[in-house]
Design a protein around this motif. Sequence first.
Motif, mmCIF file in Angstrom:
data_model
loop_
_atom_site.group_PDB
_atom_site.id
_atom_site.type_symbol
_atom_site.label_atom_id
_atom_site.label_comp_id
_atom_site.label_asym_id
_atom_site.label_seq_id
_atom_site.Cartn_x
_atom_site.Cartn_y
_atom_site.Cartn_z
ATOM 1 N N ILE A 1 0.814 -1.223 0.000
ATOM 2 C CA ILE A 1 0.000 0.000 0.000
ATOM 3 C C ILE A 1 0.844 1.267 0.000
ATOM 4 C CG2 ILE A 1 -1.857 1.234 1.156
ATOM 5 C CD1 ILE A 1 -2.641 -1.499 0.016
ATOM 6 N N VAL A 2 1.886 1.297 0.831
ATOM 7 C CA VAL A 2 2.689 2.516 0.994
ATOM 8 C C VAL A 2 3.316 2.993 -0.320
ATOM 9 C CG1 VAL A 2 4.727 3.486 2.119
ATOM 10 C CG2 VAL A 2 3.093 2.130 3.445
ATOM 11 N N PRO A 3 3.896 2.104 -1.172
ATOM 12 C CA PRO A 3 4.476 2.605 -2.428
ATOM 13 C C PRO A 3 3.472 3.361 -3.289
ATOM 14 C CG PRO A 3 5.188 0.358 -2.025
ATOM 15 C CD PRO A 3 4.128 0.657 -1.010
ATOM 16 N N PHE A 4 2.235 2.890 -3.339
ATOM 17 C CA PHE A 4 1.208 3.564 -4.138
ATOM 18 C C PHE A 4 0.874 4.936 -3.554
ATOM 19 C CE2 PHE A 4 -3.205 4.385 -5.403
ATOM 20 C CZ PHE A 4 -3.101 4.211 -6.777
ATOM 21 N N GLY B 1 2.952 1.166 -7.413
ATOM 22 C CA GLY B 1 3.424 2.523 -7.642
ATOM 23 C C GLY B 1 4.239 2.711 -8.897
ATOM 24 N N TRP B 2 5.012 3.790 -8.894
ATOM 25 C CA TRP B 2 5.777 4.200 -10.069
ATOM 26 C C TRP B 2 6.839 3.151 -10.403
ATOM 27 C CZ3 TRP B 2 10.966 5.932 -10.738
ATOM 28 C CH2 TRP B 2 11.204 6.553 -11.973
ATOM 29 N N GLN C 1 7.852 -5.787 -9.581
ATOM 30 C CA GLN C 1 7.242 -6.384 -8.390
ATOM 31 C C GLN C 1 5.861 -6.946 -8.713
ATOM 32 O OE1 GLN C 1 7.688 -4.627 -4.528
ATOM 33 N NE2 GLN C 1 8.992 -3.002 -5.316
ATOM 34 N N TYR C 2 5.113 -6.237 -9.531
ATOM 35 C CA TYR C 2 3.772 -6.700 -9.885
ATOM 36 C C TYR C 2 3.845 -8.003 -10.690
ATOM 37 C CZ TYR C 2 -0.806 -6.873 -12.090
ATOM 38 O OH TYR C 2 -2.025 -7.280 -12.531
#
Length: 458
Positions: free
Chosen positions: A44-47, A176-177, A182-183
Amino acid sequence: MAEINHPYQNQRALPPDEKRPAAPALLRQWWFRLIALLFVTEFIVPFILWQAGLPRTLDVFREAAAVILFTVLVAYMLLRDKIPAAVLIILAISLIWGVVSIFDGQAPIVTFWGWWRLFKYPLLAVFAFLIPRWPDNFARWLVKFFVLLLAFQVGVQLLQFAAGQPPGDSLAGTFGWKGVAQYTMLVFLVVSIGFGHWLATGEWKLLAIVLVLGLVGTMLSVTKFYLLAAGVMGIVALVIHMVRGGRFRTLLIYVILAGLAAASFVPIYNNFIATTRGLKPLQEYLTESINNYLFKGDDTTESGSLKLGRGYSVLYAWQQIQRDYTTFLFGYGIGGRTSSAALGIEGAGLEESLYGSVGSGLSSWILEYGLLGSLLFLGFNFWIMAQMWRHARRTDDRFQATLAYGLILFTLLWPMWLWYKKPWISGGMMMLYWLSLGYLFQQIYHARRPLLRSEEHT
């Protein structure tokens, strides 16, 4: 497809003092809250940082959560006087390859950072192994969580796309960016669990759902490797299914038929399609395409250094470790290819390189750990697969069997994952992979303990 029957069922009645926590009670467990905290920082935090316009260097939350979990793990082992054999192996590896890096002139802080990046997620498996009691149906929850998590990530991608985010590396769910690496590794892990469910139950619906979700998600993130990886996983799963059933003759027939079909298709294509339309022969086209994909890299980067392709990076790594016998056997040591922009550090192997980032996790692994480290990693993976295979064949819990078969499939393909990306720093996938391993090893240990006790009394 026929329902899979396990060889025997392990039905152990739990004593009153070993009752598993109920579902609502799970949320109140201290260890579950720590795992949930780590999950939030990874997924969650990276997004949030990306949407807030903050740089990635501020993402210290995942490291802080991992440090808290590691501190609790060490305190728990000391208080309970219970140190698993895995910890002793980690200490031995740390000593040997840490000394190698120090003798190579590398700063201790770089070695420590490399150690942290190497063992941060495997230590989560130790943490999961030491948890005294898991819920009886935790495996069922975890398998469903894998599928729901992938569905959620694809849903976030679709919302991003609808909001105007173009397909590409940053259309990667909550990572995130530039979170496509990772995805993608998360997608491959969930797909392997889908194949594991088919192997454990013979049911194909969950597998079909996972494959479709993976296809949609990787199309949005423009990951062309998905079809190849899913095909390889499917072939390996089919081989496992046939070997498990003792159908070696059928497997051999399939291999022969596939070879004959390929051998027949090439001349037909060359004579009736390539010749009439002025196209290249199939073997020439495939050779050129594969060569470009494996070995083509960028001539320069913004820093002025060359960037190697995945294939050349492995060849380059193999050449680099042959500077002397110590480096050939042990590589540059822990942290040799590690860097951190936030800390302003670089490993000794990275400082000597003319090419900067060498393109794949496999090349970095060879450079850091040499021939012995690479063989040790392969041996460890085969040991994991042997343990998972035995548990999948013996457990009466089909969801534990699902996880075991899925982890066998994913673990077997570690060389491919390392060649394709740098999966060891793909936090979301690594967290779920090692958590699942630790949980299953805990189940294996507790299933064996009554057998050992009964043998002692006879």
